[in-house]
Scaffold this motif. Structure first.
Motif, PDB file in Angstrom:
ATOM      1  N   ALA A  59       0.829  -1.204   0.000  1.00 26.54           N
ATOM      2  CA  ALA A  59       0.000   0.000   0.000  1.00 26.54           C
ATOM      3  C   ALA A  59       0.864   1.255   0.000  1.00 26.54           C
ATOM      4  O   ALA A  59       0.558   2.245  -0.676  1.00 26.54           O
ATOM      5  N   GLY A  60       1.981   1.216   0.746  1.00 23.85           N
ATOM      6  CA  GLY A  60       2.874   2.370   0.786  1.00 23.85           C
ATOM      7  C   GLY A  60       3.475   2.675  -0.572  1.00 23.85           C
ATOM      8  O   GLY A  60       3.567   3.840  -0.977  1.00 23.85           O
ATOM      9  N   VAL A  61       3.891   1.635  -1.283  1.00 25.08           N
ATOM     10  CA  VAL A  61       4.445   1.829  -2.630  1.00 25.08           C
ATOM     11  C   VAL A  61       3.408   2.482  -3.536  1.00 25.08           C
ATOM     12  O   VAL A  61       3.704   3.434  -4.279  1.00 25.08           O
ATOM     13  N   LEU A  62       2.176   1.992  -3.481  1.00 27.24           N
ATOM     14  CA  LEU A  62       1.134   2.511  -4.368  1.00 27.24           C
ATOM     15  C   LEU A  62       0.722   3.933  -3.994  1.00 27.24           C
ATOM     16  O   LEU A  62       0.562   4.797  -4.863  1.00 27.24           O
ATOM     17  N   VAL A  63       0.557   4.194  -2.692  1.00 27.37           N
ATOM     18  CA  VAL A  63       0.102   5.526  -2.249  1.00 27.37           C
ATOM     19  C   VAL A  63       1.165   6.581  -2.527  1.00 27.37           C
ATOM     20  O   VAL A  63       0.928   7.574  -3.223  1.00 27.37           O
ATOM     21  N   VAL A  64       2.346   6.393  -1.963  1.00 25.74           N
ATOM     22  CA  VAL A  64       3.398   7.396  -2.107  1.00 25.74           C
ATOM     23  C   VAL A  64       3.902   7.443  -3.544  1.00 25.74           C
ATOM     24  O   VAL A  64       4.332   8.491  -4.037  1.00 25.74           O
ATOM     25  N   ALA A 115      11.166   1.955   4.012  1.00 25.39           N
ATOM     26  CA  ALA A 115      11.822   1.669   2.732  1.00 25.39           C
ATOM     27  C   ALA A 115      10.808   1.603   1.603  1.00 25.39           C
ATOM     28  O   ALA A 115      11.074   2.052   0.483  1.00 25.39           O
ATOM     29  N   SER A 116       9.618   1.058   1.888  1.00 26.52           N
ATOM     30  CA  SER A 116       8.603   0.951   0.838  1.00 26.52           C
ATOM     31  C   SER A 116       8.143   2.324   0.375  1.00 26.52           C
ATOM     32  O   SER A 116       7.860   2.526  -0.817  1.00 26.52           O
ATOM     33  N   LEU A 117       8.061   3.281   1.308  1.00 26.46           N
ATOM     34  CA  LEU A 117       7.626   4.628   0.932  1.00 26.46           C
ATOM     35  C   LEU A 117       8.630   5.289  -0.001  1.00 26.46           C
ATOM     36  O   LEU A 117       8.260   6.083  -0.876  1.00 26.46           O
ATOM     37  N   LEU A 118       9.912   4.965   0.182  1.00 28.52           N
ATOM     38  CA  LEU A 118      10.931   5.503  -0.713  1.00 28.52           C
ATOM     39  C   LEU A 118      11.117   4.633  -1.956  1.00 28.52           C
ATOM     40  O   LEU A 118      11.399   5.135  -3.043  1.00 28.52           O
ATOM     41  N   ALA A 119      10.922   3.324  -1.784  1.00 23.54           N
ATOM     42  CA  ALA A 119      11.007   2.433  -2.938  1.00 23.54           C
ATOM     43  C   ALA A 119       9.955   2.795  -3.974  1.00 23.54           C
ATOM     44  O   ALA A 119      10.124   2.522  -5.167  1.00 23.54           O
ATOM     45  N   ALA A 120       8.881   3.419  -3.517  1.00 26.98           N
ATOM     46  CA  ALA A 120       7.821   3.839  -4.438  1.00 26.98           C
ATOM     47  C   ALA A 120       8.371   4.706  -5.559  1.00 26.98           C
ATOM     48  O   ALA A 120       7.881   4.647  -6.697  1.00 26.98           O
ATOM     49  N   MET A 180       7.364   2.766  -8.877  1.00 28.54           N
ATOM     50  CA  MET A 180       6.245   3.357  -9.601  1.00 28.54           C
ATOM     51  C   MET A 180       6.696   4.090 -10.861  1.00 28.54           C
ATOM     52  O   MET A 180       5.938   4.191 -11.828  1.00 28.54           O
ATOM     53  N   GLN A 181       7.927   4.603 -10.858  1.00 33.27           N
ATOM     54  CA  GLN A 181       8.444   5.174 -12.107  1.00 33.27           C
ATOM     55  C   GLN A 181       8.628   4.093 -13.166  1.00 33.27           C
ATOM     56  O   GLN A 181       8.270   4.278 -14.335  1.00 33.27           O
ATOM     57  N   VAL A 182       9.189   2.953 -12.746  1.00 35.89           N
ATOM     58  CA  VAL A 182       9.380   1.841 -13.685  1.00 35.89           C
ATOM     59  C   VAL A 182       8.032   1.346 -14.194  1.00 35.89           C
ATOM     60  O   VAL A 182       7.831   1.155 -15.401  1.00 35.89           O
ATOM     61  N   ALA A 183       7.075   1.150 -13.289  1.00 36.48           N
ATOM     62  CA  ALA A 183       5.756   0.665 -13.682  1.00 36.48           C
ATOM     63  C   ALA A 183       5.061   1.661 -14.602  1.00 36.48           C
ATOM     64  O   ALA A 183       4.457   1.280 -15.617  1.00 36.48           O
ATOM     65  N   ALA A 184       5.144   2.956 -14.262  1.00 34.49           N
ATOM     66  CA  ALA A 184       4.493   3.974 -15.080  1.00 34.49           C
ATOM     67  C   ALA A 184       5.109   4.040 -16.471  1.00 34.49           C
ATOM     68  O   ALA A 184       4.393   4.210 -17.467  1.00 34.49           O
ATOM     69  N   ALA A 240      18.906  -1.781  -3.581  1.00 36.11           N
ATOM     70  CA  ALA A 240      19.068  -1.029  -2.334  1.00 36.11           C
ATOM     71  C   ALA A 240      17.809  -1.085  -1.489  1.00 36.11           C
ATOM     72  O   ALA A 240      17.874  -1.039  -0.249  1.00 36.11           O
ATOM     73  N   MET A 241      16.649  -1.194  -2.141  1.00 41.10           N
ATOM     74  CA  MET A 241      15.383  -1.242  -1.414  1.00 41.10           C
ATOM     75  C   MET A 241      15.268  -2.511  -0.571  1.00 41.10           C
ATOM     76  O   MET A 241      14.545  -2.559   0.418  1.00 41.10           O
ATOM     77  N   VAL A 242      15.977  -3.560  -0.995  1.00 40.23           N
ATOM     78  CA  VAL A 242      15.982  -4.818  -0.255  1.00 40.23           C
ATOM     79  C   VAL A 242      17.127  -4.847   0.753  1.00 40.23           C
ATOM     80  O   VAL A 242      16.967  -5.280   1.898  1.00 40.23           O
ATOM     81  N   ALA A 243      18.288  -4.359   0.342  1.00 42.83           N
ATOM     82  CA  ALA A 243      19.486  -4.470   1.179  1.00 42.83           C
ATOM     83  C   ALA A 243      19.392  -3.642   2.449  1.00 42.83           C
ATOM     84  O   ALA A 243      19.782  -4.102   3.531  1.00 42.83           O
TER      85      ALA A 243
END
Length: 402
Positions: A33-38, A156-161, A165-169, A273-276
């Motif tokens: 949800a954080g990835v999608l919202v942010v 991390a998910s809020l920043l991974a967004a 989301m850029q890649v997905a978009a 980096a989002m995982v590490a």
């Protein structure tokens, strides 16, 4: 024996064990949800040129869609924090996801840039309710021994967004057009709303607070010296983060922006980096949050400076951006920890002010990049590096402040 057992049962009933949430599926839901919202702030960074063609305006003008979302999102936090405390995290998260589904579906209906900017502002307002509620839920419902890792994953998910989301978009926009990006996001919000209501636990009645009390605490938090320093530093953190990606999208080196594949690879190169960083959370926790902030902000400033000099090489630029994103991922949860440690009983309001400061910084710098795009990539990233350098100095001030 019976009387002893009865007394034991009575004591247990009077002090029941906390009803801890299942960590795995809870953190997975909050992270998705954080990835999608942010991520709604960042989707347009990959859609600037296609939206500009659709509206018949320069690509730099489309930066207003980022600015409108960011400002509305930031100011929304001033209400979202107290409102989350009042509603309880589960209800607040579900309402946020449903409302944001509606406002997200409005964006592709826009026929002019001005209307799109207005709808993006509405989208930012509804999205603001998520982060304070997510942090509050993790703080109150995740077992203490797993809480630090859970908070790191959520942060991390809020920043991974920004990357995801850029890649997905970029991929969806290239295949189906920019309007499809927002329509698919709206559908995803509704799916996540259903899961949140089913998975998350309701708040206990005694945990909700009066909004008046939460609002009353904000002026005192803003005038606490160490918190003031941390809030100012947080403004430079997200401001620099958004500015780097906005400058790459608008005026990045031709070797990258001239090739959709190279641009996609650059955006995706920071995903490890989002995982590490969350996996390294226990190791990072050995250092105090303010020291982590100072070190990470210094690294971020130097990495952006290196990106300016390495712009001619796609590989060099990708390495510099990777180091930069890693530093930001280290700094963001450290800010949350440091601010929470000095907020007393008003962590919800303090976290809302932190998010407000972050997204004010992100909104201002995204607009500045649009206004100064005529200068080119190198001067802009040097300026961004200087801003992050100010954030690093504020971090060192925070370390030294008693």
């Amino acid at each position: 024996m019976n009387s002893t057992r009865s007394a034991t049962m009575t004591a247990a009933d009077a002090n029941p064990a906390p009803d801890w949430a299942p960590t795995g599926r809870t953190v997975t839901l909050l992270a998705c949800a954080g990835v999608l919202v942010v991520g709604q702030l960042y989707t347009v960074l990959a859609l600037y040129h296609s939206m500009a063609r659709g509206f018949g305006v320069p690509a730099s003008s489309v930066a207003w869609t980022s600015t409108a979302f960011g400002f509305a999102y930031a100011f929304g936090f001033l209400v979202a924090g107290p409102l989350s405390d009042r509603l309880g995290p589960r209800k607040a998260i579900t309402i946020c996801l449903i409302a944001t589904a509606a406002t997200t579906a409005l964006v592709p209906a826009a026929t002019t840039l001005a209307v799109a900017v207005t709808f993006r502002a509405l989208q930012g307002l509804t999205a603001a309710l998520f982060a304070p509620a997510a942090y509050a839920y993790a703080t109150t419902h995740i077992r203490p021994q797993r809480r630090a890792a859970a908070l790191s994953v959520v942060a991390a998910s809020l920043l991974a967004a920004a990357v995801i989301m850029q890649v997905a978009a970029q991929l969806i926009g290239a295949a189906l057009g920019w309007r499809a990006v927002f329509l698919l996001c709206a559908l995803a919000f509704l799916v996540l709303a259903a899961f949140s209501w089913r998975i998350l636990l309701p708040a206990a009645a005694h945990r909700t607070v009066r909004m008046r009390d939460a609002f009353a605490a904000m002026p005192r938090l803003l005038t606490t010296p160490r918190l003031t320093v941390l809030y100012l530093g947080a403004m430079t953190l997200l401001g620099g983060f958004v500015a780097v990606y906005a400058s790459i999208a608008l005026v990045g080196p031709r070797a990258v922006t001239g090739s959709p594949g190279a641009l996609l690879a650059l955006r995706a190169s920071s995903l490890p980096a989002m995982v590490a960083v969350p996996l390294a959370a226990p190791l990072l926790a050995r250092t105090s949050p303010v020291r982590r902030i100072a070190a990470a902000m210094t690294t971020a400033a130097l990495a952006v400076l290196a990106a300016g000099f390495a712009a001619a090489s796609p590989v060099g630029l990708a390495v510099a951006v990777f180091v930069f994103v890693t530093a930001v991922l280290v700094a963001a949860p450290a800010y949350v920890e440091a601010i929470g440690a000095h907020a007393g009983a008003h962590r919800g309001s303090a976290t809302a002010l932190y998010a407000f400061a972050m997204f004010i910084g992100g909104s201002v710098e995204s607009q500045l990049v649009g206004n100064f795009s005529h200068l080119g990539f190198f001067p802009i990233v040097i300026g961004v590096s200087a801003v992050l350098g100010v954030g690093a100095l504020l971090g060192f001030v925070s370390v030294r402040r008693p």
